[in-house]
Design a protein around this motif. Structure first.
Motif, mmCIF file in Angstrom:
data_model
loop_
_atom_site.group_PDB
_atom_site.id
_atom_site.type_symbol
_atom_site.label_atom_id
_atom_site.label_comp_id
_atom_site.label_asym_id
_atom_site.label_seq_id
_atom_site.Cartn_x
_atom_site.Cartn_y
_atom_site.Cartn_z
ATOM 1 N N ALA A 67 0.854 -1.185 0.000
ATOM 2 C CA ALA A 67 0.000 0.000 0.000
ATOM 3 C C ALA A 67 0.889 1.233 0.000
ATOM 4 O O ALA A 67 1.983 1.219 0.546
ATOM 5 C CB ALA A 67 -0.901 0.008 1.235
ATOM 6 N N LYS A 68 0.406 2.242 -0.667
ATOM 7 C CA LYS A 68 1.151 3.497 -0.674
ATOM 8 C C LYS A 68 0.190 4.658 -0.800
ATOM 9 O O LYS A 68 -0.734 4.630 -1.603
ATOM 10 C CB LYS A 68 2.129 3.528 -1.840
ATOM 11 N N SER A 69 0.406 5.673 0.014
ATOM 12 C CA SER A 69 -0.389 6.884 -0.157
ATOM 13 C C SER A 69 0.496 8.105 -0.173
ATOM 14 O O SER A 69 1.560 8.154 0.445
ATOM 15 C CB SER A 69 -1.438 7.023 0.951
ATOM 16 N N PHE A 70 0.065 9.082 -0.949
ATOM 17 C CA PHE A 70 0.652 10.421 -0.901
ATOM 18 C C PHE A 70 -0.370 11.265 -0.162
ATOM 19 O O PHE A 70 -1.395 11.634 -0.724
ATOM 20 C CB PHE A 70 0.856 10.978 -2.308
ATOM 21 N N GLY A 71 -0.115 11.555 1.090
ATOM 22 C CA GLY A 71 -1.105 12.255 1.885
ATOM 23 C C GLY A 71 -2.352 11.411 2.007
ATOM 24 O O GLY A 71 -2.285 10.246 2.388
ATOM 25 N N ALA A 72 -3.489 11.990 1.653
ATOM 26 C CA ALA A 72 -4.746 11.249 1.783
ATOM 27 C C ALA A 72 -5.015 10.376 0.560
ATOM 28 O O ALA A 72 -5.912 9.540 0.561
ATOM 29 C CB ALA A 72 -5.909 12.225 1.984
ATOM 30 N N PHE A 73 -4.212 10.579 -0.485
ATOM 31 C CA PHE A 73 -4.469 9.872 -1.735
ATOM 32 C C PHE A 73 -3.797 8.510 -1.745
ATOM 33 O O PHE A 73 -2.575 8.399 -1.626
ATOM 34 C CB PHE A 73 -3.971 10.735 -2.906
ATOM 35 N N GLU A 74 -4.610 7.460 -1.885
ATOM 36 C CA GLU A 74 -4.058 6.106 -1.904
ATOM 37 C C GLU A 74 -3.723 5.705 -3.340
ATOM 38 O O GLU A 74 -4.617 5.535 -4.162
ATOM 39 C CB GLU A 74 -5.077 5.116 -1.340
ATOM 40 N N VAL A 75 -2.436 5.552 -3.596
ATOM 41 C CA VAL A 75 -2.003 5.185 -4.944
ATOM 42 C C VAL A 75 -2.055 3.675 -5.134
ATOM 43 O O VAL A 75 -2.391 3.181 -6.201
ATOM 44 C CB VAL A 75 -0.559 5.646 -5.211
ATOM 45 N N LEU A 76 -1.677 2.956 -4.086
ATOM 46 C CA LEU A 76 -1.717 1.498 -4.124
ATOM 47 C C LEU A 76 -2.491 1.003 -2.919
ATOM 48 O O LEU A 76 -2.278 1.471 -1.810
ATOM 49 C CB LEU A 76 -0.296 0.917 -4.085
ATOM 50 N N LYS A 77 -3.406 0.050 -3.173
ATOM 51 C CA LYS A 77 -4.233 -0.455 -2.075
ATOM 52 C C LYS A 77 -4.107 -1.962 -1.984
ATOM 53 O O LYS A 77 -4.638 -2.674 -2.828
ATOM 54 C CB LYS A 77 -5.707 -0.090 -2.319
ATOM 55 N N ASP A 78 -3.365 -2.424 -1.003
ATOM 56 C CA ASP A 78 -3.292 -3.843 -0.687
ATOM 57 C C ASP A 78 -3.053 -4.726 -1.920
ATOM 58 O O ASP A 78 -3.897 -5.533 -2.300
ATOM 59 C CB ASP A 78 -4.580 -4.281 0.026
ATOM 60 N N ILE A 79 -1.896 -4.559 -2.505
ATOM 61 C CA ILE A 79 -1.570 -5.340 -3.704
ATOM 62 C C ILE A 79 -0.709 -6.547 -3.349
ATOM 63 O O ILE A 79 0.241 -6.421 -2.579
ATOM 64 C CB ILE A 79 -0.861 -4.444 -4.735
ATOM 65 N N ASN A 80 -1.085 -7.681 -3.904
ATOM 66 C CA ASN A 80 -0.292 -8.898 -3.721
ATOM 67 C C ASN A 80 0.093 -9.413 -5.097
ATOM 68 O O ASN A 80 -0.737 -9.455 -6.000
ATOM 69 C CB ASN A 80 -1.095 -9.953 -2.974
ATOM 70 N N LEU A 91 7.137 1.850 -0.380
ATOM 71 C CA LEU A 91 5.753 1.609 0.034
ATOM 72 C C LEU A 91 5.477 2.256 1.377
ATOM 73 O O LEU A 91 6.388 2.437 2.184
ATOM 74 C CB LEU A 91 5.504 0.105 0.165
ATOM 75 N N THR A 92 4.219 2.580 1.623
ATOM 76 C CA THR A 92 3.818 3.053 2.941
ATOM 77 C C THR A 92 3.716 1.861 3.888
ATOM 78 O O THR A 92 4.128 1.918 5.039
ATOM 79 C CB THR A 92 2.457 3.780 2.866
ATOM 80 N N SER A 93 3.156 0.758 3.367
ATOM 81 C CA SER A 93 3.169 -0.483 4.144
ATOM 82 C C SER A 93 3.167 -1.660 3.190
ATOM 83 O O SER A 93 2.874 -1.524 2.005
ATOM 84 C CB SER A 93 1.957 -0.543 5.076
ATOM 85 N N GLY A 94 3.504 -2.820 3.715
ATOM 86 C CA GLY A 94 3.608 -4.000 2.881
ATOM 87 C C GLY A 94 5.070 -4.392 2.685
ATOM 88 O O GLY A 94 5.969 -3.710 3.171
ATOM 89 N N GLU A 95 5.278 -5.509 1.999
ATOM 90 C CA GLU A 95 6.632 -6.032 1.868
ATOM 91 C C GLU A 95 6.953 -6.371 0.421
ATOM 92 O O GLU A 95 6.081 -6.778 -0.342
ATOM 93 C CB GLU A 95 6.775 -7.308 2.713
ATOM 94 N N VAL A 96 8.211 -6.188 0.071
ATOM 95 C CA VAL A 96 8.701 -6.608 -1.243
ATOM 96 C C VAL A 96 9.875 -7.557 -1.023
ATOM 97 O O VAL A 96 10.815 -7.214 -0.300
ATOM 98 C CB VAL A 96 9.181 -5.403 -2.086
ATOM 99 N N TRP A 97 9.794 -8.739 -1.609
ATOM 100 C CA TRP A 97 10.859 -9.729 -1.435
ATOM 101 C C TRP A 97 11.440 -10.120 -2.785
ATOM 102 O O TRP A 97 10.710 -10.255 -3.755
ATOM 103 C CB TRP A 97 10.303 -10.998 -0.767
ATOM 104 N N LEU A 98 12.747 -10.296 -2.822
ATOM 105 C CA LEU A 98 13.400 -10.836 -4.013
ATOM 106 C C LEU A 98 14.292 -11.985 -3.570
ATOM 107 O O LEU A 98 15.212 -11.784 -2.767
ATOM 108 C CB LEU A 98 14.231 -9.754 -4.719
#
Lengths: 215, 258
Positions: B13-26, B58-65
């Motif tokens: 998830a990622k937001s710029f201020g109140a704007f959510e650019v990404l919402k719970d992506i898997n 990201l604002t939250s969530g994880e990225v793994w390689l």
């Protein structure tokens, strides 16, 4: 116009011009040093350093350079800073022009496209490696001309140390007026020499700028 | 993390201020897989791509390689070290190429390998020659970027990324800034990478290319993955209304241009 008089006194003016040149050179070096540090501070990650940088710039751009020269030379001894007039003049003018150069250097660095930094960081380069190998080489080319403007201003600004008796061009002109009562000839001669210095410096900077263009 | 996952994005998830650019992506990508991300502009597809290498964290969530978490929360210095290390494994190609204009093609390609992998000048030159041959630009090795066409610039940018021997390549609208006649040469290079089983994540507007090269297509809209599947499903029988709308509009526009 008293041409004979000009021909008699001009060797003294040329000697004084050497002092002006020396002042200009030392001021440029000090200015570039302060400007680089100032720009680094203004773009730092640390809020305190950014504040210090911004304060430096607003103080030295916000007050007359003449006042800065006077404070250091006349006011310095009161707080235990005892400098001869040449040193006080050089330091005051160098730190002053450094504030302008801070903004010039910062502007050039920030005008490098953000994509350049992104590309370098994406390859795994650190912030510093990116700055040194990608951003600065491009910014340097862009800052030559605006720094030339700063240097032009500082050469003319060296006249501001005449009131604290540094024996440079303007002071010399004033001294000869005292004995000859010919202000027109004396200031004209001084002005012509300033112009020659500015012209040669300007040509040098234009040459550097051409050399640095990216093919 | 599952056994086969090469890249795994969890609850991003990622937001710029109140704007959510990404919402719970898997999203999970296997080794050698080629994934296209499509969607309208502003859908978050570039942001998702740029989150993978921490350009847009990201604002939250994880990225793994490969079992390493890329967006680890670490103190600043350690974080920088970590990120500089993992980025070496993730090649990225940008819409506007971002070649270094003050360096020759050779300089562009050898800069990072010399600096970060300690390659000698000879080794780095050899590497540059290899990578340039691969993108078909051997003769341009001593040119400056300003002397190249857009398509050539992008091919050099790909060679530059490949010279770090990345485990995965990210393409952020790599052909969007190109004149139509220059798109094909870049697509060819990407196809060739696909044949070599490079893992790739491709943000693109080119549906034909996505259909012909990719194993999977993700359709994103308003910060979520609306639908994903093999290209024949997404392009020919999409289930979601939004996907259908997007493809219809996109097709109409593409035809209008041609």
């Amino acid at each position: 116009m008293d041409i004979d008089l000009i021909l008699r006194v001009y060797p003294f003016f040329l000697e004084a011009a050497l002092v002006t040149l020396e002042l200009a050179l030392l001021t440029t070096i000090l200015g570039l040093t302060c400007g680089s540090l100032g720009a680094a501070a203004r773009m730092s990650r640390s809020r305190i350093l950014r504040l210090i940088g911004a304060t430096y710039v607003s103080i030295f751009r916000g007050t007359p350079a003449l006042i800065q020269v006077f404070i250091l030379y006349f006011g310095g001894p009161q707080v235990g800073i005892q400098l001869d007039s040449f040193a006080a003049g050089t330091i005051a003018l160098g730190v002053n022009i450094g504030a302008y150069m801070t903004e010039t250097i910062r502007g050039a660095i920030q005008s490098v496209d953000k994509g350049q930094t992104e590309a370098a960081r994406t390859l795994g380069m650190s912030r510093w490696e990116t700055m040194r190998k990608v951003v600065l080489p491009q910014a340097m080319r862009m800052m030559i001309r605006p720094l030339g403007v700063n240097i032009n201003a500082l050469i003319k600004g060296t006249a501001l140390v005449a009131p604290i008796s540094v024996i440079e061009l303007t002071y010399t002109a004033q001294r000869f007026i005292g004995s000859t009562y010919k202000p027109f000839e004396m200031f004209l001669l001084a002005g012509l020499i300033y112009m020659a210095i500015i012209y040669v410096t300007g040509q040098g900077i234009a040459w550097l700028d051409r050399k640095a263009r990216i093919t | 993390m599952s056994d086969t996952a090469f890249i795994e994005i969890r609850n991003a998830a990622k937001s710029f201020g109140a704007f959510e650019v990404l919402k719970d992506i898997n999203l999970t990508v296997d080794r050698g897989q080629i994934v296209a991300i499509i969607g309208p502009s502003g859908s978050g597809k570039s942001t998702l791509l740029r989150a993978i290498n921490e350009l847009d964290p990201l604002t939250s969530g994880e990225v793994w390689l490969e079992g390493v978490q890329i967006n680890r929360k670490l103190p600043h210095r350690q974080y920088e070290k970590h990120v500089n290390q993992v980025r070496q494994d993730i090649g990225m190609v940008f819409q506007h190429f971002n070649l270094f204009p003050h360096l020759t093609v050779r300089g562009n390609i050898t800069l990072a390998p010399k600096m970060l992998k300690g390659l000698s000048t000879d080794e780095a030159n050899k590497l540059a020659e290899e990578q340039l041959a691969k993108v078909g630009l051997s003769e341009k090795i001593d040119e400056y970027p300003s002397r190249l066409s857009g398509g050539q610039k992008q091919r050099v940018a790909i060679a530059r990324a490949l010279a770090m021997r990345p485990k995965v390549m990210l393409f952020d609208e790599a052909t969007s800034a190109l004149d139509p006649e220059l798109v094909e040469e870049v697509n060819l290079v990407m196809k060739q990478l696909a044949e070599e089983h490079m893992t790739m994540i491709i943000v693109t507007h080119e549906m034909d290319f996505a259909a012909s090269v990719c194993d999977r297509v993700l359709f994103m809209d308003q910060g979520v993955v609306v639908e994903e599947g093999p290209p024949e499903v997404i392009f020919q029988s999409p289930e979601n209304e939004r996907t259908r709308n997007f493809l219809r509009k996109h097709l109409a526009r593409a035809n209008g241009q041609a």
